[in-house]
Design an enzyme around this catalytic site. Structure first.
Site, PDB file in Angstrom:
ATOM      1  N   SER A  95       0.828  -1.208   0.000  1.00 23.25           N
ATOM      2  CA  SER A  95       0.000   0.000   0.000  1.00 23.25           C
ATOM      3  C   SER A  95       0.857   1.251   0.000  1.00 23.25           C
ATOM      4  O   SER A  95       0.352   2.343  -0.209  1.00 23.25           O
ATOM      5  CB  SER A  95      -0.920   0.006   1.214  1.00 23.25           C
ATOM      6  OG  SER A  95      -0.155  -0.170   2.377  1.00 23.25           O
TER       7      SER A  95
ATOM      8  N   ASN B 194      -4.484   6.176  -1.391  1.00 24.13           N
ATOM      9  CA  ASN B 194      -3.877   6.533  -0.104  1.00 24.13           C
ATOM     10  C   ASN B 194      -3.281   7.939  -0.124  1.00 24.13           C
ATOM     11  O   ASN B 194      -3.165   8.579   0.933  1.00 24.13           O
ATOM     12  CB  ASN B 194      -2.839   5.495   0.311  1.00 24.13           C
ATOM     13  CG  ASN B 194      -3.500   4.260   0.908  1.00 24.13           C
ATOM     14  OD1 ASN B 194      -4.653   4.311   1.328  1.00 24.13           O
ATOM     15  ND2 ASN B 194      -2.794   3.147   0.935  1.00 24.13           N
TER      16      ASN B 194
ATOM     17  N   GLU C 264      -5.989  -0.738  -7.927  1.00 26.64           N
ATOM     18  CA  GLU C 264      -5.016   0.191  -8.498  1.00 26.64           C
ATOM     19  C   GLU C 264      -3.918  -0.633  -9.182  1.00 26.64           C
ATOM     20  O   GLU C 264      -3.294  -1.484  -8.536  1.00 26.64           O
ATOM     21  CB  GLU C 264      -4.392   1.062  -7.404  1.00 26.64           C
ATOM     22  CG  GLU C 264      -5.361   2.084  -6.835  1.00 26.64           C
ATOM     23  CD  GLU C 264      -4.711   2.992  -5.787  1.00 26.64           C
ATOM     24  OE1 GLU C 264      -4.867   4.208  -5.889  1.00 26.64           O
ATOM     25  OE2 GLU C 264      -4.062   2.469  -4.859  1.00 26.64           O
TER      26      GLU C 264
ATOM     27  N   HIS D 224      -2.760  -2.983  -6.136  1.00 27.39           N
ATOM     28  CA  HIS D 224      -3.189  -2.591  -4.794  1.00 27.39           C
ATOM     29  C   HIS D 224      -4.697  -2.791  -4.640  1.00 27.39           C
ATOM     30  O   HIS D 224      -5.496  -2.101  -5.268  1.00 27.39           O
ATOM     31  CB  HIS D 224      -2.797  -1.116  -4.546  1.00 27.39           C
ATOM     32  CG  HIS D 224      -3.110  -0.650  -3.167  1.00 27.39           C
ATOM     33  ND1 HIS D 224      -3.560   0.608  -2.875  1.00 27.39           N
ATOM     34  CD2 HIS D 224      -3.036  -1.298  -1.974  1.00 27.39           C
ATOM     35  CE1 HIS D 224      -3.742   0.726  -1.580  1.00 27.39           C
ATOM     36  NE2 HIS D 224      -3.443  -0.424  -1.010  1.00 27.39           N
TER      37      HIS D 224
HETATM   38  N1  3HC Z   1     -16.648 -11.505   2.270  1.00 28.16           N
HETATM   39  C1  3HC Z   1     -17.957 -11.635   2.253  1.00 28.16           C
HETATM   40  N2  3HC Z   1     -18.797 -10.884   2.985  1.00 28.16           N
HETATM   41  C2  3HC Z   1     -18.207  -9.934   3.751  1.00 28.16           C
HETATM   42  C3  3HC Z   1     -16.820  -9.725   3.808  1.00 28.16           C
HETATM   43  C4  3HC Z   1     -16.030 -10.583   3.034  1.00 28.16           C
HETATM   44  N3  3HC Z   1     -14.698 -10.506   3.049  1.00 28.16           N
HETATM   45  N4  3HC Z   1     -16.550  -8.716   4.664  1.00 28.16           N
HETATM   46  C5  3HC Z   1     -17.726  -8.290   5.123  1.00 28.16           C
HETATM   47  N5  3HC Z   1     -18.725  -9.027   4.585  1.00 28.16           N
HETATM   48  C6  3HC Z   1     -20.126  -8.958   4.855  1.00 28.16           C
HETATM   49  C7  3HC Z   1     -20.377  -8.453   6.259  1.00 28.16           C
HETATM   50  O1  3HC Z   1     -20.183  -9.490   7.191  1.00 28.16           O
HETATM   51  C8  3HC Z   1     -21.772  -8.001   6.160  1.00 28.16           C
HETATM   52  O2  3HC Z   1     -22.587  -9.125   6.353  1.00 28.16           O
HETATM   53  P1  3HC Z   1     -23.832  -9.086   7.364  1.00 28.16           P
HETATM   54  O3  3HC Z   1     -24.767  -8.105   6.741  1.00 28.16           O
HETATM   55  O4  3HC Z   1     -24.328 -10.488   7.352  1.00 28.16           O
HETATM   56  O5  3HC Z   1     -23.283  -8.626   8.669  1.00 28.16           O
HETATM   57  C9  3HC Z   1     -21.831  -7.536   4.696  1.00 28.16           C
HETATM   58  O6  3HC Z   1     -20.727  -8.047   4.011  1.00 28.16           O
HETATM   59  C10 3HC Z   1     -21.704  -6.077   4.572  1.00 28.16           C
HETATM   60  O7  3HC Z   1     -22.893  -5.685   4.895  1.00 28.16           O
HETATM   61  P2  3HC Z   1     -23.109  -4.226   5.247  1.00 28.16           P
HETATM   62  O8  3HC Z   1     -24.569  -3.974   5.184  1.00 28.16           O
HETATM   63  O9  3HC Z   1     -22.338  -3.859   6.472  1.00 28.16           O
HETATM   64  O10 3HC Z   1     -22.474  -3.598   3.974  1.00 28.16           O
HETATM   65  P3  3HC Z   1     -21.996  -2.239   3.772  1.00 28.16           P
HETATM   66  O11 3HC Z   1     -22.837  -1.754   2.675  1.00 28.16           O
HETATM   67  O12 3HC Z   1     -21.868  -1.426   5.012  1.00 28.16           O
HETATM   68  O13 3HC Z   1     -20.523  -2.511   3.267  1.00 28.16           O
HETATM   69  C11 3HC Z   1     -18.271  -2.200   3.564  1.00 28.16           C
HETATM   70  C12 3HC Z   1     -19.486  -2.884   4.113  1.00 28.16           C
HETATM   71  C13 3HC Z   1     -18.066  -2.625   2.112  1.00 28.16           C
HETATM   72  C14 3HC Z   1     -17.054  -2.658   4.376  1.00 28.16           C
HETATM   73  C15 3HC Z   1     -18.514  -0.677   3.654  1.00 28.16           C
HETATM   74  O14 3HC Z   1     -18.770  -0.321   4.977  1.00 28.16           O
HETATM   75  C16 3HC Z   1     -17.390   0.130   3.132  1.00 28.16           C
HETATM   76  O15 3HC Z   1     -17.242   0.315   1.937  1.00 28.16           O
HETATM   77  N6  3HC Z   1     -16.531   0.635   4.055  1.00 28.16           N
HETATM   78  C17 3HC Z   1     -15.341   1.375   3.672  1.00 28.16           C
HETATM   79  C18 3HC Z   1     -14.233   0.390   3.477  1.00 28.16           C
HETATM   80  C19 3HC Z   1     -13.030   1.056   2.936  1.00 28.16           C
HETATM   81  O16 3HC Z   1     -12.932   2.253   2.780  1.00 28.16           O
HETATM   82  N7  3HC Z   1     -12.059   0.210   2.610  1.00 28.16           N
HETATM   83  C20 3HC Z   1     -10.816   0.676   2.083  1.00 28.16           C
HETATM   84  C21 3HC Z   1      -9.872   0.800   3.198  1.00 28.16           C
HETATM   85  S1  3HC Z   1      -8.371   1.517   2.646  1.00 28.16           S
HETATM   86  C22 3HC Z   1      -7.503   0.209   2.071  1.00 28.16           C
HETATM   87  O17 3HC Z   1      -7.911  -0.924   2.103  1.00 28.16           O
HETATM   88  C23 3HC Z   1      -6.188   0.533   1.483  1.00 28.16           C
HETATM   89  C24 3HC Z   1      -5.072   0.208   2.398  1.00 28.16           C
HETATM   90  O18 3HC Z   1      -3.885   0.414   1.693  1.00 28.16           O
HETATM   91  C25 3HC Z   1      -5.046   1.021   3.654  1.00 28.16           C
END
Ligand code: 3HC
Length: 296
Positions: A119, A192, A154, A142
């Site tokens: 990252s 990032n 990415e 990424h």
């Molecule tokens: N596989 C399958 N299902 C999964 C899962 C996975 N790996 N991870 C989560 N789920 C499930 C959850 O358990 C949940 O199930 P549930 O409803 O039975 O509890 C479901 O998916 C998600 O349901 P939600 O209604 O909570 O869904 P959302 O619409 O809230 O989406 C999210 C969840 C996609 C995580 C959303 O909150 C989101 O987009 N969050 C932001 C995440 C983000 O910004 N990520 C990037 C981080 S930065 C990065 O990664 C870069 C690094 O370099 C730092």
């Protein structure tokens, strides 16, 4: 070059997700870990994630069975020798990554493409350990957490990239269902570069008293339509990970916006790493109902 078989090194949160989405998309996949217990944990995460997708009607039961039949686990790097694309998703340690690439460079045929899910580390610096011809076939790929749900990939090229090989990895990204954005090797790439200063600013704002943890989170969710507020996202990504990325970005750009706030450093030192340690900006003693931490 057509990619048919994909190797993934590291079966942690990111590696398991990458192996999963590749296998779902129809690729033969070998997921490699250093020890059987880490491999077992990664495979269990994949099985759990696939079960959730089936439960939600996003994947059929037959597709789950077919996905698992395409996925092999291994603790021997040599099992990746016939993969066309090998994606490394191990610890963010330059030396350990480079040692792995040197082994791969020696054992793989000349046209094998190597990629890193780093990252923040420089793709150019990582590839410096490789033979000149392999350097042209080394890219950043990424992914975002959680890999099976996040749509973005990415694809990072360098000043030496082979255009044909870059086109192949971009095509691979599309085939696994991701929207591919093309970027060049610069610390933090696109996402990032923008996300990290935003998260750090949220902490600085909190330190200056612009609002409570909950209100800053609410502000960005309801005012800007973000799925998570900055503190929930910080806990989700990991405070140690964010601190580490910010240090690397600060070293590259020497700008205050990439510098880690004192509070972040202290929370990391105190072992408050976010969700994974049970405490960060929120307390996850009751995971379904996180409570904001009282920070003096
Ligand atoms: N596989 C399958 N299902 C999964 C899962 C996975 N790996 N991870 C989560 N789920 C499930 C959850 O358990 C949940 O199930 P549930 O409803 O039975 O509890 C479901 O998916 C998600 O349901 P939600 O209604 O909570 O869904 P959302 O619409 O809230 O989406 C999210 C969840 C996609 C995580 C959303 O909150 C989101 O987009 N969050 C932001 C995440 C983000 O910004 N990520 C990037 C981080 S930065 C990065 O990664 C870069 C690094 O370099 C730092």
């Amino acid at each position: 070059m057509e990619i048919k078989k994909v190797g993934v090194i590291g079966c942690g949160l990111m590696g398991a997700g990458i192996a999963q989405v590749s296998a779902v998309a129809g690729y033969q996949v070998v997921a490699c870990e250093v020890e059987q217990r880490f491999l077992d944990k990664g495979m269990a995460n994949i099985t759990g994630s696939l079960a959730k997708l089936v439960e939600k009607g996003k994947l059929s039961d037959e597709d789950r069975t077919a996905t698992l039949s395409r996925l092999k686990g291994s603790t021997d790097l040599n099992d990746l020798a016939d993969c066309n694309l090998i994606i490394e998703a191990i610890i963010e340690n330059k030396k350990i990554k480079q040692e792995t690439y040197i082994k791969l460079d020696q054992m793989c045929p000349p046209d094998t493409i190597l990629a890193s899910n780093t990252s923040s580390l420089s793709i150019t610096e990582l590839m410096a350990a490789l033979s000149p011809s392999r350097q042209q076939r080394f890219f950043g790929l990424h992914f975002f957490n959680p890999v099976p749900l996040m749509k973005l990939l990415e694809a990072v090229r360098t000043i030496l990239s082979d255009e044909g090989a870059y086109a192949s990895v971009c095509e691979f990204g599309k085939k696994i269902g991701k929207a591919v954005v093309q970027t060049r090797d610069s610390s933090g790439f696109i996402v990032n570069r923008l996300l990290v200063p935003y998260l750090l600013d949220a902490i600085r704002g909190f330190e200056e008293g612009i609002g409570s943890i909950e209100d800053i989170d609410k502000g960005m969710m309801l005012g800007c339509g973000y799925p998570m507020g900055p503190f929930t996202l910080l806990d989700f990504v990991g405070l140690d990970t964010t601190y580490y990325i910010s240090e690397i970005m600060f070293e590259e750009f020497r700008e205050k916006r990439f510098a880690s706030p004192a509070l972040l450093k202290r929370m990391v030192l105190a072992g408050m790493l976010g969700r994974k340690s049970g405490r960060g900006f929120y307390d996850y003693s009751d995971p379904k109902n996180p409570k904001p931490m009282k920070l003096n």
